[in-house]
Every structure is written in structure tokens, then in C-alpha cells.
Design an enzyme around this catalytic site. Structure first.
Site, PDB file in Angstrom:
ATOM      1  N   GLY A  46      36.793  42.277  32.635  1.00 28.06           N
ATOM      2  CA  GLY A  46      36.843  42.639  31.971  1.00 28.06           C
ATOM      3  C   GLY A  46      38.124  41.254  31.541  1.00 28.06           C
ATOM      4  O   GLY A  46      38.735  40.816  32.327  1.00 28.06           O
ATOM      5  N   ARG A  47      38.902  41.232  30.421  1.00 30.29           N
ATOM      6  CA  ARG A  47      39.483  40.237  29.878  1.00 30.29           C
ATOM      7  C   ARG A  47      40.454  40.629  28.736  1.00 30.29           C
ATOM      8  O   ARG A  47      40.052  40.777  27.474  1.00 30.29           O
ATOM      9  CB  ARG A  47      39.221  38.916  29.977  1.00 30.29           C
ATOM     10  CG  ARG A  47      38.738  38.300  29.093  1.00 30.29           C
ATOM     11  CD  ARG A  47      38.375  36.716  28.571  1.00 30.29           C
ATOM     12  NE  ARG A  47      37.540  36.384  30.272  1.00 30.29           N
ATOM     13  CZ  ARG A  47      37.684  35.531  30.633  1.00 30.29           C
ATOM     14  NH1 ARG A  47      38.694  34.627  30.309  1.00 30.29           N
ATOM     15  NH2 ARG A  47      37.233  34.959  32.215  1.00 30.29           N
ATOM     16  N   GLY A  48      42.075  40.696  29.475  1.00 36.03           N
ATOM     17  CA  GLY A  48      43.046  40.634  28.313  1.00 36.03           C
ATOM     18  C   GLY A  48      43.758  39.641  27.725  1.00 36.03           C
ATOM     19  O   GLY A  48      42.436  37.969  28.274  1.00 36.03           O
ATOM     20  N   GLY A  49      44.368  39.208  26.768  1.00 36.66           N
ATOM     21  CA  GLY A  49      44.757  38.362  26.163  1.00 36.66           C
ATOM     22  C   GLY A  49      45.943  37.241  27.732  1.00 36.66           C
ATOM     23  O   GLY A  49      46.217  35.886  27.896  1.00 36.66           O
ATOM     24  N   MET A  50      46.234  38.124  28.480  1.00 31.39           N
ATOM     25  CA  MET A  50      46.971  37.531  29.895  1.00 31.39           C
ATOM     26  C   MET A  50      46.341  37.615  31.179  1.00 31.39           C
ATOM     27  O   MET A  50      47.162  37.066  31.804  1.00 31.39           O
ATOM     28  CB  MET A  50      48.671  38.482  29.812  1.00 31.39           C
ATOM     29  CG  MET A  50      49.103  38.628  28.551  1.00 31.39           C
ATOM     30  SD  MET A  50      51.027  39.505  29.327  1.00 31.39           S
ATOM     31  CE  MET A  50      49.646  40.816  30.637  1.00 31.39           C
ATOM     32  N   ASP A 162      53.236  49.689  26.809  1.00 35.07           N
ATOM     33  CA  ASP A 162      51.513  49.118  26.639  1.00 35.07           C
ATOM     34  C   ASP A 162      50.502  49.914  26.937  1.00 35.07           C
ATOM     35  O   ASP A 162      49.266  49.588  27.185  1.00 35.07           O
ATOM     36  CB  ASP A 162      51.013  47.459  27.443  1.00 35.07           C
ATOM     37  CG  ASP A 162      50.622  47.174  26.930  1.00 35.07           C
ATOM     38  OD1 ASP A 162      50.443  47.144  25.244  1.00 35.07           O
ATOM     39  OD2 ASP A 162      49.788  45.894  27.473  1.00 35.07           O
TER      40      ASP A 162
HETATM   41  N1  LIG Z   1      41.108  48.704  37.793  1.00 37.15           N
HETATM   42  C1  LIG Z   1      40.230  48.793  37.140  1.00 37.15           C
HETATM   43  N2  LIG Z   1      38.795  49.204  37.495  1.00 37.15           N
HETATM   44  C2  LIG Z   1      37.995  48.874  36.127  1.00 37.15           C
HETATM   45  N3  LIG Z   1      37.866  47.973  35.233  1.00 37.15           N
HETATM   46  C3  LIG Z   1      39.254  48.001  34.904  1.00 37.15           C
HETATM   47  C4  LIG Z   1      40.007  48.106  35.824  1.00 37.15           C
HETATM   48  N4  LIG Z   1      41.275  47.307  35.159  1.00 37.15           N
HETATM   49  C5  LIG Z   1      41.150  46.551  33.952  1.00 37.15           C
HETATM   50  N5  LIG Z   1      39.942  46.704  34.025  1.00 37.15           N
HETATM   51  C6  LIG Z   1      38.974  46.449  33.006  1.00 37.15           C
HETATM   52  O1  LIG Z   1      39.701  45.109  32.515  1.00 37.15           O
HETATM   53  C7  LIG Z   1      39.819  44.476  31.149  1.00 37.15           C
HETATM   54  C8  LIG Z   1      40.383  44.495  30.914  1.00 37.15           C
HETATM   55  O2  LIG Z   1      42.015  44.447  31.043  1.00 37.15           O
HETATM   56  P1  LIG Z   1      43.321  43.709  30.620  1.00 37.15           P
HETATM   57  O3  LIG Z   1      43.231  42.129  31.209  1.00 37.15           O
HETATM   58  O4  LIG Z   1      44.428  44.480  31.887  1.00 37.15           O
HETATM   59  O5  LIG Z   1      42.812  43.096  29.310  1.00 37.15           O
HETATM   60  P2  LIG Z   1      43.079  44.708  27.926  1.00 37.15           P
HETATM   61  O6  LIG Z   1      44.239  43.711  27.551  1.00 37.15           O
HETATM   62  O7  LIG Z   1      42.550  45.140  27.711  1.00 37.15           O
HETATM   63  O8  LIG Z   1      44.735  46.327  29.012  1.00 37.15           O
HETATM   64  C9  LIG Z   1      39.883  46.618  30.849  1.00 37.15           C
HETATM   65  O9  LIG Z   1      39.717  47.142  29.459  1.00 37.15           O
HETATM   66  C10 LIG Z   1      39.174  47.376  32.014  1.00 37.15           C
HETATM   67  O10 LIG Z   1      37.496  47.741  31.157  1.00 37.15           O
END
Ligand SMILES: Nc1ncnc2c1ncn2[C@@H]1O[C@H](COP(=O)(O)OP(=O)(O)O)[C@@H](O)[C@H]1O
Ligand SMILES: [Mg+2]
Length: 344
Positions: A46-50, A162
Site C-alpha cells: 500500500g501507499r499513502g501520499g507520504m 491522523d
Molecule cells: N502494519 C501493516 N500491516 C499491513 N498493512 C499495512 C500496515 N501498515 C500499513 N499498511 C497498508 O499500507 C497502506 C498504506 O499505508 P500509509 O502509507 O500509511 O498510507 P495511508 O495514508 O493510507 O495511511 C495502508 O492503508 C494499509 O492498507
């Protein structure tokens, strides 16, 4: 200026705003199979903006972890680095069943990273996109788990800042009484120290404003009650399918958080009890001192109201329909010794 979850079609994998400093989105971002700070990168999850999050293998301890790599611009921001170091430490010190355990936080070759427990399942954003609003009972269960995590953090003077569906990870539960186990993640990773709206160097918006508290918008000091507000927004969306405030552009949305009253829950989704409207009005109060003092207080009141609502909706308990009057069925033959009083 699309908000991050809105450019993702329901049910598809989230690949929002690609940060210029982060590896490109896609199956193979060039890091797969590479070793970063003792972790073997296996798959992008997964990825968010940061940040980009990978499933990775901890070579030393031979276990799977979630490895989060933060955007390089965050490493260059001194305020963020300091808070990152401090809050990762505090978050790692909190041992709570609904907070994702942080194994390690550090920096390698100028990139900040966090290794944490890998939570199989999906986040609440994906769940809501896929299934729409949840049943009140399930929404209540999830809310209570997040609330207990937040209250525990607040007891350590740690404010999340957040709280949003993407930071709530929903794993399979242990049994029928606990159908899901929910983890809160990403303490201290807000972009507050950069700028509220988090524009990247190319002016791309990298965050959601759907859950941000009025005092965060106006730059006042925040405490746990800003998480009460955000949790209120999240739970509202879990129950109705939409966050309390929806506006055509970000400015109007910020204005609404600060000045507009939230719409009554019972108007957003038919069948939800009016008794819950006042509960949301208090959780989403503009002034922190008018909100609930703790997240669990809010959720406990809400669950009680939802449960009463369910009871009055149920055809056999009150409401307009009568309870059926037929007697209970006769016990089976094998049960006769137990039911002697029935005069077998
Ligand atoms: N500990 C973890 N185990 C499994 N998946 C995770 C974990 N942490 C984050 N993710 C996945 O990665 C995605 C992206 O995370 P992140 O970069 O924090 O973006 P967001 O801005 O959506 O929080 C999350 O929405 C989640 O689905
Ligand atoms: Mg996150």
C-alpha cells in the site's frame, strides 16, 4: 486536488498520489528483492501520499514485517525527524492489543523507515469502499477497539492526529464473538510539521481532510480531543458510508469543519436512531471542551443508542408488530430428564 481515497476506484488496490521521491507505484517498484536495513522487500502492500508500505522479511529474526519507507522530504524536515524519533519511541512503548506494534524505527541512507507487525487483512478504507456502510453492531465493535487504542495513547500523552479509515487495519478476529481484530497504526506520522494540506513539491495533494479537527485547521495546540473528533468522523462514515462533511473543494471542506454543524446521522442513513444524532453532535463539537473527554465514553454512549435503536427496529421487541404468541416447541425426547418440570 483530489483527496487520496477518492482517486481510487472501489475495490481496487490503493495507489494514490505518487510521491516524486518515493519508488513508483506498481508491482515491481525496483525495491522488490532488495535488502533495506536488514529487511528483504517482498511486495508492495500500500501507499499513502507520504510513504510506501511493503511486506518484508526480517532476516535476523526470520519473521514477516510491514516495512514503511517515508518520503525523503520528511527526512529533510528537521521538526518532523525529531517528532518522528520521539513519537516512534512512545508508540513503541505502548503495548496495546489494538495498536500495531512497532519493532524498529530508524534511518538508512537518508530514508526514514519503520518496521512493524504485518497485519494481514485490509484497512477500513478498503472495507468501506468494498462493502459500503457497516451494520451498526459491527461499526460499534470496530469503533470500540479504535477508541480503546486511542485512550491508551492519550494516557501516554500521545495524540494520534491522523485518525482515518486508512490507518485502521482490520484483521480476522479470534472467534464468533470477535469477528474482527482492529489495529490502529501511524502514530506521530502526520504532516503537521510540514504544512497542514501537505502539498508536495509538485503541488500534489497528499492527504485527506475528511477527518481533521477544527483546532488542527486553525493551528491551535491539540490534545486527545482532536482524536475524538476524527474518530467521530470515521465512525459516522462507517455507519452511513459518507463522512459528515462533503464539499466540492478543500477550502469549503475546511470551512465546514470549522463552522458548519454536522448533518444528523439519522438523516444520512435511514433506520439509524435519532438518539445517536446528539452523540455525534457532541463528538464533533467545534470546541474541544464541548466534546467527550475520552473516546470510549463517546463509543459507549453510541453503542448503547445503536443497540436501543436496533431493539425498537426489531419486529419482536416493541415497535408496531406483535411478538408471536405461539408456545415454545416441545423439548426433544433426550432432554426430558432435564425438563422434568415440564411434566414429561
Ligand atoms: N502494519 C501493516 N500491516 C499491513 N498493512 C499495512 C500496515 N501498515 C500499513 N499498511 C497498508 O499500507 C497502506 C498504506 O499505508 P500509509 O502509507 O500509511 O498510507 P495511508 O495514508 O493510507 O495511511 C495502508 O492503508 C494499509 O492498507
Ligand atoms: Mg497510514
Amino acid at each position: 486536488m483530489a483527496q487520496e481515497h477518492r482517486d481510487t476506484a472501489p475495490g481496487t488496490e490503493a495507489h494514490p498520489a505518487t510521491h516524486p521521491g518515493l519508488p513508483a507505484a506498481g508491482r515491481d517498484s525496483g525495491l522488490l528483492g532488495k535488502r533495506i536495513a536488514g529487511y528483504l522487500v517482498e511486495e508492495e502492500i500500500g501507499r499513502g501520499g507520504m510513504a510506501v508500505v511493503y511486506r518484508a522479511f526480517d532476516v535476523r529474526l526470520e519473521r514477516t514485517v510491514a516495512l514503511k519507507l517515508l518520503a525523503p522530504e520528511l527526512a529533510r524536515n528537521d521538526t518532523f525527524r525529531k517528532r518522528f524519533a520521539h513519537e516512534s519511541r512512545v508508540a513503541a512503548a505502548i503495548d496495546h492489543p489494538h495498536i500495531v506494534p512497532v519493532f524498529e524505527a530508524g534511518e538508512t541512507e537518508g530514508v526514514l523507515y519503520i518496521a512493524m507487525r504485518y497485519v494481514p487483512g485490509q484497512d477500513l478504507r478498503a472495507l468501506l469502499d468494498r462493502e459500503g456502510p457497516l451494520e451498526p453492531v459491527a461499526a460499534g465493535r470496530i469503533a470500540a477497539q479504535v477508541a480503546s487504542a486511542l485512550d491508551a495513547a492519550h494516557a501516554h500523552d500521545l495524540v494520534h492526529r491522523d485518525v482515518k479509515p486508512g490507518n485502521i487495519l482490520v484483521a480476522e478476529g479470534t472467534d464468533r464473538d470477535h469477528p474482527e481484530h482492529v489495529y490502529l497504526t501511524d502514530f506521530g506520522l502526520t504532516k503537521k510539521s510540514l504544512s497542514l494540506t501537505g502539498f508536495t513539491t509538485v503541488g500534489q495533494f497528499v492527504g485527506t481532510l475528511d477527518y481533521v479537527a477544527p483546532e488542527q485547521i486553525s493551528g491551535k495546540p491539540v490534545d486527545g480531543r482532536c482524536d475524538v473528533y476524527s474518530l467521530g468522523c470515521v465512525v459516522f462514515e462507517t455507519l452511513t458510508g459518507v463522512p459528515p462533511f462533503r464539499r466540492d473543494d478543500d477550502m469549503a471542506l475546511l470551512w465546514a469543519h470549522q463552522y458548519d454543524p454536522p448533518p444528523p446521522l439519522s438523516e444520512e442513513r435511514k433506520g439509524l436512531p435519532e438518539a445517536a444524532d446528539g452523540i455525534f453532535a457532541r463528538a464533533l463539537a467545534k470546541a474541544p471542551e464541548e466534546r467527550y473527554g475520552t473516546c470510549l465514553e463517546f463509543v459507549a454512549e453510541l453503542r448503547a443508542a445503536l443497540e436501543r435503536g436496533e431493539r425498537t427496529r426489531s419486529p419482536y421487541r416493541g415497535g408496531s408488530e406483535e411478538r408471536p404468541v405461539s408456545p415454545p416447541p416441545e423439548p426433544p425426547e433426550w432432554a426430558r430428564p432435564v425438563f422434568k418440570s415440564l411434566g414429561a
